[in-house]
Design a protein around this motif. Sequence first.
Motif, short mmCIF file in Angstrom:
data_model
loop_
_atom_site.label_atom_id
_atom_site.label_comp_id
_atom_site.label_asym_id
_atom_site.label_seq_id
_atom_site.Cartn_x
_atom_site.Cartn_y
_atom_site.Cartn_z
N ARG A 27 23.67 68.43 41.06
CA ARG A 27 22.69 68.41 39.97
C ARG A 27 21.37 67.82 40.42
O ARG A 27 20.30 68.28 40.04
N HIS A 28 21.43 66.76 41.26
CA HIS A 28 20.20 66.12 41.75
C HIS A 28 19.37 67.11 42.58
O HIS A 28 18.15 67.19 42.42
N ARG A 30 19.53 70.43 42.49
CA ARG A 30 19.01 71.52 41.65
C ARG A 30 17.84 71.06 40.80
O ARG A 30 16.88 71.81 40.59
N ALA A 31 17.93 69.83 40.33
CA ALA A 31 16.83 69.29 39.52
C ALA A 31 15.54 69.20 40.32
O ALA A 31 14.44 69.33 39.77
#
Length: 659
Positions: A27-28, A30-31
């Motif tokens: 998630r990090h 992709r963010a």
Amino acid sequence: MTVPESPAAALPDDLPESTEPPAAAERHVRAAGGELVKQEGRVFVRFQGEVQADLLRVAYRLVPEQGVLARPAKWRKMDADAQLALVQERVTAAAMERLQSQVAAFVREIEEDAEDAGLDAMVFLQALADRDSADPAGFVFDRIRQRLQHAIERDQEERHAALTRESINLAEYPDSFEMARRLPRRFIALLGPTNSGKTHQAMETLIHAKSGVYLAPLRLLALENYERLAAARPHGEALKVSLVTGEERRIEEGATHVASTVEMLDTRTRVDVAVIDEIQMLADRDRGAAWTAAVCGTPATTVYLLGAPEARRAVEALAARLECPLEVHVLKRKGPLSMEAQAVRKVRNLRRGDAVIAFSRRDVLMWRDMITETGLSVATVYGNLSPEVRRAQAQRFREGEADIVVATDALAMGLNMPISRVVMTTSVKYNGVEEEEISASLARQIAGRAGRYGVHEEGFVAGYDEETHQVMRSLLKEKLAPVPATGFAVAPTLEHLHRISSVTGEQSLARLLKRFVHNIDVPDGFFYPRITDEQSERALWLDTLALTIAEKFTMSLVPITSRISALQNAWENWARALAKKKVVALDAAASELGRMTLQEVEDHCRLYAAYAWLAYRIPEYFPSIELAQSLARRASDRVDALLQAQNAARRLRGKQGGR
């Protein structure tokens, strides 16, 4: 984010599903606008974006400097917190900005370099968005730079090749000889085997001409015909004759005639008659270009071309190309040449007047020793001997001081001797790479030395052993292939190389020679560029020294063998000294010939001859020309004396052993 569907990002079959990255780390990434990719050898992050540079909009998909996180095995051992911490450390706004800045600077660099070279930058920059790339951005940048550099070099090579073709057109080669081009020249070809009288006929015409030149394939022949011309009294007075070879100049004031080696052709001095000997050498791989130049550039109104009958088609083609009238006279041998009924088989079956042929210095000396031990005296002729020694040895045979001559195929060209029979010890010769059967043309040229007209009514040929005897019988019956009537060799001149250098900016001799061979214009292939392997190899080494193109070109042509280490070392030392602009002077006191072996004295003789050749061309750095020639004569005398002493010692031993 899911792992991209690409070969670079696909999971290998042997990795379990448990190696999927934890949701927090993914998630990090992709963010931050990236993707987390796992390959068999590495786990890494990759970002995509776009930069604007002048008129170019370039997309990229790259791994940043610290984008490679770990090997898969190590990544699997890390817990979720450790993986997240590593991703947070590497995937930062600063890292993203740095990558964006690096890509923008790189795009501008490639755009400028491509524009300077006249190339399309996008052809190279599109690799920045390669979906399969797993290397850090710096590696991708370097690969693109290399591709651009190679493209620039290819483009430059093509442009330089085009410029070279425009600068030299070999179809116009004959026009480069201004004096010959302006003269109303005619050719007379006297073609026939050895002992057909062609040389005598042409030389008689030359002697009676008001002016003329004889062009020889060897220094020995130039020297012999120089003396023949000098001794002539065509109108009751001696001719004024000069001798010009690479290593020696005997210039007679007011000379009307010149005897010269073919490479020393004077293309600027008009004469009435020229004689070009051994015209079939047009087909020689290494020296054929000298005969091409002689036929195209000899400034004589009448040019005699002497040689073997198989040169007829080549001579006719050249005459037609040069638009010169041609007379062809095919001469027959003046006396018959026959094979002996059987092989010689034993040394004691050799007889006075024989020429025993071997193909190496070692074998010549071995046969000499075997023959002298039977009590016969021997003259010795091989390529390593200077022309002066060869002539002295031949003279002993001519005058009856030597019963037999033992020689290599150096005997095939020149050296007119009263040989009754040619005995071949072998039909196999080393060609520089391997041993192979001699050609039919060489066999015929050697055999033709038997039966000297006016001395012997008939000439004979035999093999020493039965196999050689049968091979020679077959070779002498074989029909000879004609000299090719196209593809005549043209060697580069210094003017050619300077012309290529002026349009390409090239200073490397090796590359200039390569351009000459591969890039110059040969519209119909009638003339063809040719360099020797030795010159090409020398050029590579000479390019490592601080020498001008002219100096490198001259050094590449020094007539000294690289097969003898002492001579090769001397040549290298001369080149190094020239690069340092140091004068190389000879020291007479340093040459203690009396303490040297036969081989060493022979090598010194060749060394002094090579120095003299160089001294004529670069006298300011090689000033000892007279000393070199004096030392060469002393060395020749010493070689001749050693050969005589060895012959005498062997004969004495043979006589003592026979008692």
